[in-house]
Scaffold this motif. Structure first.
Motif, PDB file in Angstrom:
ATOM      1  N   GLY A 176     -25.841   3.577  33.803  1.00  0.00           N
ATOM      2  CA  GLY A 176     -25.028   3.642  32.206  1.00  0.00           C
ATOM      3  C   GLY A 176     -24.138   2.608  32.456  1.00  0.00           C
ATOM      4  O   GLY A 176     -23.532   1.937  33.263  1.00  0.00           O
ATOM      5  N   SER A 197     -25.954  -3.598  42.405  1.00  0.00           N
ATOM      6  CA  SER A 197     -25.380  -3.977  41.184  1.00  0.00           C
ATOM      7  C   SER A 197     -24.018  -4.805  41.334  1.00  0.00           C
ATOM      8  O   SER A 197     -23.460  -4.691  42.516  1.00  0.00           O
ATOM      9  CB  SER A 197     -24.956  -2.926  40.176  1.00  0.00           C
ATOM     10  N   CYS A 228     -21.446  -4.242  40.443  1.00  0.00           N
ATOM     11  CA  CYS A 228     -20.277  -3.468  40.248  1.00  0.00           C
ATOM     12  C   CYS A 228     -19.704  -3.461  41.791  1.00  0.00           C
ATOM     13  O   CYS A 228     -18.769  -2.869  41.762  1.00  0.00           O
ATOM     14  CB  CYS A 228     -20.256  -2.354  39.493  1.00  0.00           C
ATOM     15  N   ASN A 237     -16.205   2.451  37.558  1.00  0.00           N
ATOM     16  CA  ASN A 237     -17.224   2.870  38.124  1.00  0.00           C
ATOM     17  C   ASN A 237     -17.250   2.708  39.635  1.00  0.00           C
ATOM     18  O   ASN A 237     -18.069   2.291  40.180  1.00  0.00           O
ATOM     19  CB  ASN A 237     -18.282   1.451  37.691  1.00  0.00           C
ATOM     20  N   HIS A 293     -25.079  -0.170  28.006  1.00  0.00           N
ATOM     21  CA  HIS A 293     -24.209  -1.182  28.311  1.00  0.00           C
ATOM     22  C   HIS A 293     -23.998  -1.966  27.192  1.00  0.00           C
ATOM     23  O   HIS A 293     -24.379  -1.588  26.078  1.00  0.00           O
ATOM     24  CB  HIS A 293     -24.832  -2.087  29.437  1.00  0.00           C
ATOM     25  N   TRP A 305     -15.233  -1.509  21.824  1.00  0.00           N
ATOM     26  CA  TRP A 305     -14.382  -0.998  22.582  1.00  0.00           C
ATOM     27  C   TRP A 305     -13.609  -1.997  23.442  1.00  0.00           C
ATOM     28  O   TRP A 305     -13.933  -3.210  23.742  1.00  0.00           O
ATOM     29  CB  TRP A 305     -15.168  -0.312  23.887  1.00  0.00           C
ATOM     30  N   PRO A 350     -12.518  -9.311  28.365  1.00  0.00           N
ATOM     31  CA  PRO A 350     -13.524  -9.487  29.634  1.00  0.00           C
ATOM     32  C   PRO A 350     -14.441 -10.443  29.527  1.00  0.00           C
ATOM     33  O   PRO A 350     -15.096 -10.560  28.309  1.00  0.00           O
ATOM     34  CB  PRO A 350     -13.935  -7.994  29.970  1.00  0.00           C
TER      35      PRO A 350
END
Ligand SMILES: NC(=O)C1=CN([C@@H]2O[C@H](COP(=O)(O)OP(=O)(O)OC[C@H]3O[C@@H](n4cnc5c(N)ncnc54)[C@H](OP(=O)(O)O)[C@@H]3O)[C@@H](O)[C@H]2O)C=CC1
Ligand SMILES: C[C@H]1O[C@H](OP(=O)(O)OP(=O)(O)OC[C@H]2O[C@@H](n3cnc4c(=O)[nH]c(N)nc43)[C@H](O)[C@@H]2O)[C@@H](O)[C@@H](O)C1=O
Length: 314
Positions: free
Chosen positions: A74, A114, A116, A140, A186, A209, A214
């Motif tokens: 997510g 990922s 992340c 995350n 995403h 948002w 970023p």
């Protein structure tokens, strides 16, 4: 570790875990096109968090290879809201599938992590060597730690049993089969849906948002699938391999591109009470490009194709 056998035999039988998802469906398309037999099992028939059922399935079908593209996935809001599920579901799936594959004698496995997993403030572009060199992005962290556990699990099967199991770390992905739910998705599919619906409703402003500052890198999922095919057939190293396009842009620039593609002519507003997440995560893809892969789908063309696909779903 070297092997005299091909890393992925021709006409291989490959279990694609997560075949209905964005990544799994693209990998299944690519492997089928390459002449392999894709084996699938839907969640209703096989919950991959269930180690016993997963192990029994893998022993029954005994695939030549497994692609682990099943996960609890997510965007930034879902990750921030449900860290327990992002940690526990993904750990359970990884333990079941990777452990079950080895117990069933599966010779080849590709685990999808990922981007992340890397530290929030890793030097850019991010090399695979940056792993575990700094604090993670809080929004995350649970998901990232589950993925890091998957990398170490794969490396442990290589070290202890000589398994030809590998890991890949994709950047942000998009394309047909993506999740367009506004709370769990995403950013890219969310932007497509928000702008399309605003235009249809005659709204002149869309609130997004964060700050829009970023930077993110986006790779079309068909390019991802091509990279997975290259890795399955040509990589057998201990270290994870980054998969990305090598370019990034601000969320604001992305929003402007999506607005142009969807025909939204209104204003953008930014809700800075919502999280920005990590300021940047551009991947160093030298290890992958040295294997002969390069991305082929440009971002604007990819967004336009994804928008067409989404509208065709009705
Ligand atoms: N999307 C992205 O931007 C990125 C994704 N990745 C990685 O790629 C992989 C796939 O992601 P993506 O395709 O986007 O995710 P999706 O949510 O689109 O697909 C995930 C798939 O996993 C399946 N699944 C989830 N839980 C279970 C379960 N308990 N049992 C059986 N099946 C399950 C889902 O089944 P069902 O359809 O029934 O829900 C779905 O088919 C993940 O490992 C993710 O971390 C990495 C980087 C970026
Ligand atoms: C692939 C990667 O994806 C996740 O990380 P992320 O890239 O930060 O996720 P994201 O795509 O949701 O957000 C990207 C940026 O976009 C901004 N943003 C604006 N407006 C919307 C919006 O409407 N929805 C969303 N989701 N984001 C928005 C948002 O504020 C943020 O600044 C990880 O959780 C993890 O899952 C992971 O590995």
């Amino acid at each position: 570790m070297t092997s005299s056998l091909p890393l992925l035999p021709p006409n291989a039988r490959v279990f694609v875990a997560g075949h209905r998802g964005l990544v799994g469906s693209a990998v299944a398309r690519r492997l089928t096109a390459d002449g392999h037999e894709v084996l699938t099992r839907g969640r209703a028939d096989l919950d991959l968090r269930d180690a016993a059922a997963t192990g029994a399935y893998l022993k029954d079908v005994r695939p030549d290879a497994v692609v682990l593209a099943a996960a609890k996935v997510g965007g930034i809001m879902a990750n921030s809201t449900y860290p327990v599920q992002f940690l526990e579901d993904n750990l359970k799936i990884q333990l079941s599938v990777i452990g079950g594959a080895h117990a069933a004698g599966v010779g080849r496995l590709l685990f999808l992590g990922s981007s992340c997993i890397y530290p929030k403030l890793a030097p850019q572009p991010i090399s695979e060597d940056a792993l575990l060199t700094g604090p993670l992005e809080p929004t995350n962290e649970a998901y990232a730690l589950a993925k890091i556990a998957g990398i170490v699990q794969v490396q442990s099967y290589r070290k202890q049993y000589g398994a030809s199991y590998i890991s890949a770390m994709p950047t942000n992905l998009y394309g047909p089969g993506d999740n367009f739910d506004l709370e769990s998705s995403h950013v890219l599919p969310a932007l497509i849906r928000r702008f399309h619906e605003a235009s249809a409703e005659g709204r002149e402003e869309v609130t997004l948002w964060g700050s829009g500052t970023p930077r993110r890198e986006f790779l079309h999922v068909d390019d991802l699938a091509a990279a997975c095919a290259v890795l399955l057939g040509g990589y057998d190293g201990d270290e994870p391999v980054n998969i990305g396009c090598g370019e990034d842009l601000t969320i604001k620039a992305l929003a402007e591109t999506v607005a142009e593609v969807t025909g939204f002519r209104g204003r953008l507003a930014w809700d800075t009470s919502k999280p920005d997440g990590t300021p940047r995560k551009l991947l160093d893809v030298t290890r992958l490009t040295s294997l002969g892969w390069k991305p082929e789908i440009g971002l604007r063309d990819g967004i336009a194709a994804t928008y067409r696909w989404w509208r065709e779903q009705g």
